[in-house]
Design a protein around this motif. Structure first.
Motif, PDB file in Angstrom:
ATOM      1  N   PHE A 123       0.821  -1.213   0.000  1.00 41.39           N
ATOM      2  CA  PHE A 123       0.000   0.000   0.000  1.00 41.39           C
ATOM      3  C   PHE A 123       0.854   1.262   0.000  1.00 41.39           C
ATOM      4  N   VAL A 124       1.994   1.229   0.661  1.00 41.01           N
ATOM      5  CA  VAL A 124       2.912   2.369   0.619  1.00 41.01           C
ATOM      6  C   VAL A 124       3.398   2.573  -0.808  1.00 41.01           C
ATOM      7  N   TYR A 125       3.796   1.486  -1.463  1.00 39.63           N
ATOM      8  CA  TYR A 125       4.262   1.591  -2.847  1.00 39.63           C
ATOM      9  C   TYR A 125       3.151   2.088  -3.782  1.00 39.63           C
ATOM     10  N   LEU A 126       1.949   1.537  -3.627  1.00 36.17           N
ATOM     11  CA  LEU A 126       0.827   1.973  -4.472  1.00 36.17           C
ATOM     12  C   LEU A 126       0.571   3.467  -4.312  1.00 36.17           C
ATOM     13  N   ASN A 127       0.585   3.935  -3.080  1.00 40.16           N
ATOM     14  CA  ASN A 127       0.352   5.360  -2.839  1.00 40.16           C
ATOM     15  C   ASN A 127       1.457   6.205  -3.465  1.00 40.16           C
ATOM     16  N   TYR A 128       2.704   5.784  -3.250  1.00 40.09           N
ATOM     17  CA  TYR A 128       3.838   6.520  -3.806  1.00 40.09           C
ATOM     18  C   TYR A 128       3.764   6.563  -5.331  1.00 40.09           C
ATOM     19  N   GLN A 129       3.517   5.413  -5.932  1.00 46.17           N
ATOM     20  CA  GLN A 129       3.497   5.349  -7.392  1.00 46.17           C
ATOM     21  C   GLN A 129       2.312   6.132  -7.966  1.00 46.17           C
ATOM     22  N   THR A 130       1.197   6.101  -7.279  1.00 43.74           N
ATOM     23  CA  THR A 130       0.032   6.873  -7.736  1.00 43.74           C
ATOM     24  C   THR A 130       0.340   8.364  -7.694  1.00 43.74           C
ATOM     25  N   VAL A 131       1.023   8.806  -6.664  1.00 44.97           N
ATOM     26  CA  VAL A 131       1.441  10.209  -6.584  1.00 44.97           C
ATOM     27  C   VAL A 131       2.395  10.528  -7.736  1.00 44.97           C
ATOM     28  N   GLN A 132       3.326   9.618  -8.015  1.00 42.91           N
ATOM     29  CA  GLN A 132       4.263   9.843  -9.115  1.00 42.91           C
ATOM     30  C   GLN A 132       3.517   9.989 -10.442  1.00 42.91           C
ATOM     31  N   VAL A 133       2.522   9.149 -10.671  1.00 43.48           N
ATOM     32  CA  VAL A 133       1.732   9.235 -11.904  1.00 43.48           C
ATOM     33  C   VAL A 133       0.964  10.552 -11.937  1.00 43.48           C
ATOM     34  N   ALA A 134       0.341  10.907 -10.828  1.00 41.85           N
ATOM     35  CA  ALA A 134      -0.445  12.142 -10.764  1.00 41.85           C
ATOM     36  C   ALA A 134       0.423  13.374 -11.037  1.00 41.85           C
ATOM     37  N   LEU A 135       1.677  13.320 -10.618  1.00 39.58           N
ATOM     38  CA  LEU A 135       2.583  14.445 -10.823  1.00 39.58           C
ATOM     39  C   LEU A 135       3.280  14.397 -12.180  1.00 39.58           C
ATOM     40  N   GLY A 136       2.965  13.386 -12.993  1.00 44.24           N
ATOM     41  CA  GLY A 136       3.553  13.277 -14.325  1.00 44.24           C
ATOM     42  C   GLY A 136       4.958  12.711 -14.324  1.00 44.24           C
ATOM     43  N   GLN A 137       5.386  12.100 -13.237  1.00 37.07           N
ATOM     44  CA  GLN A 137       6.740  11.552 -13.150  1.00 37.07           C
ATOM     45  C   GLN A 137       6.792  10.055 -13.461  1.00 37.07           C
TER      46      GLN A 137
END
Length: 168
Positions: A123-137
């Motif tokens: 869940f930590v990874y999912l949250n981190y990766q979702t933030v990365q996608v949302a920020l265009g990274q």
């Protein structure tokens, strides 16, 4: 079935150093994930990825407030599974007898601990990766996310089941 099957004794089994280390690692990762989410909150767009398909591609967008669900679920699972770790007499066993009960309890407790911490890290990874996608990274979770997650998760289960069977 004999009486032993229904009235499993309660044993006091302390956490092993490995369990303590895994709990600390997952707790640090969880806290870091929360700090990261708070740090980038103002930069996040109103709509963020809310769901991914089996290939790791976004198939639903939602409010950035949905990002709070992932750490909430992780925390709930951690608390619930920690509670279950403390009650190995409630777990289901094959071939449980007076000669192997302590090993089987320890094995079951360690299985729960490992899976609990894998869930938290997921869940930590999912949250981190979702933030990365949302920020265009990043573009997605990636096609390897699901196979790797399933291999780790089911690999852990298989390891502990085989270990349990070997200690009849």
């Amino acid at each position: 079935m004999d009486k032993f099957s229904y009235n499993k004794p309660k044993l006091k089994i302390p956490k092993s150093p490995l369990q303590k280390a895994l709990d600390i690692l997952a707790s640090i990762a969880f806290a870091a994930g929360i700090v990261h989410l708070i740090a980038v909150w103002g930069q996040l767009p109103d709509q963020v990825p809310a769901h991914y398909n089996g290939a790791g591609e976004i198939d639903r967008w939602g409010s950035k407030w949905e990002l709070i669900l992932l750490p909430t679920i992780a925390a709930f699972l951690a608390v619930f599974m920690t509670f279950l770790e403390k009650h190995p007499e409630w777990h289901n066993y094959m071939n449980l007898n007076e000669g192997n009960i302590e090993f089987q309890y320890r094995n079951s407790i360690l299985l729960l601990n490992v899976m609990k911490n894998e869930c938290v890290l997921l869940f930590v990874y999912l949250n981190y990766q979702t933030v990365q996608v949302a920020l265009g990274q990043a573009e997605s979770l990636g096609i390897l996310f699901l196979p790797i997650f399933l291999a780790v998760f089911f690999g852990s289960m298989i390891f502990f089941i085989v270990r349990s069977i070997k200690h009849k």
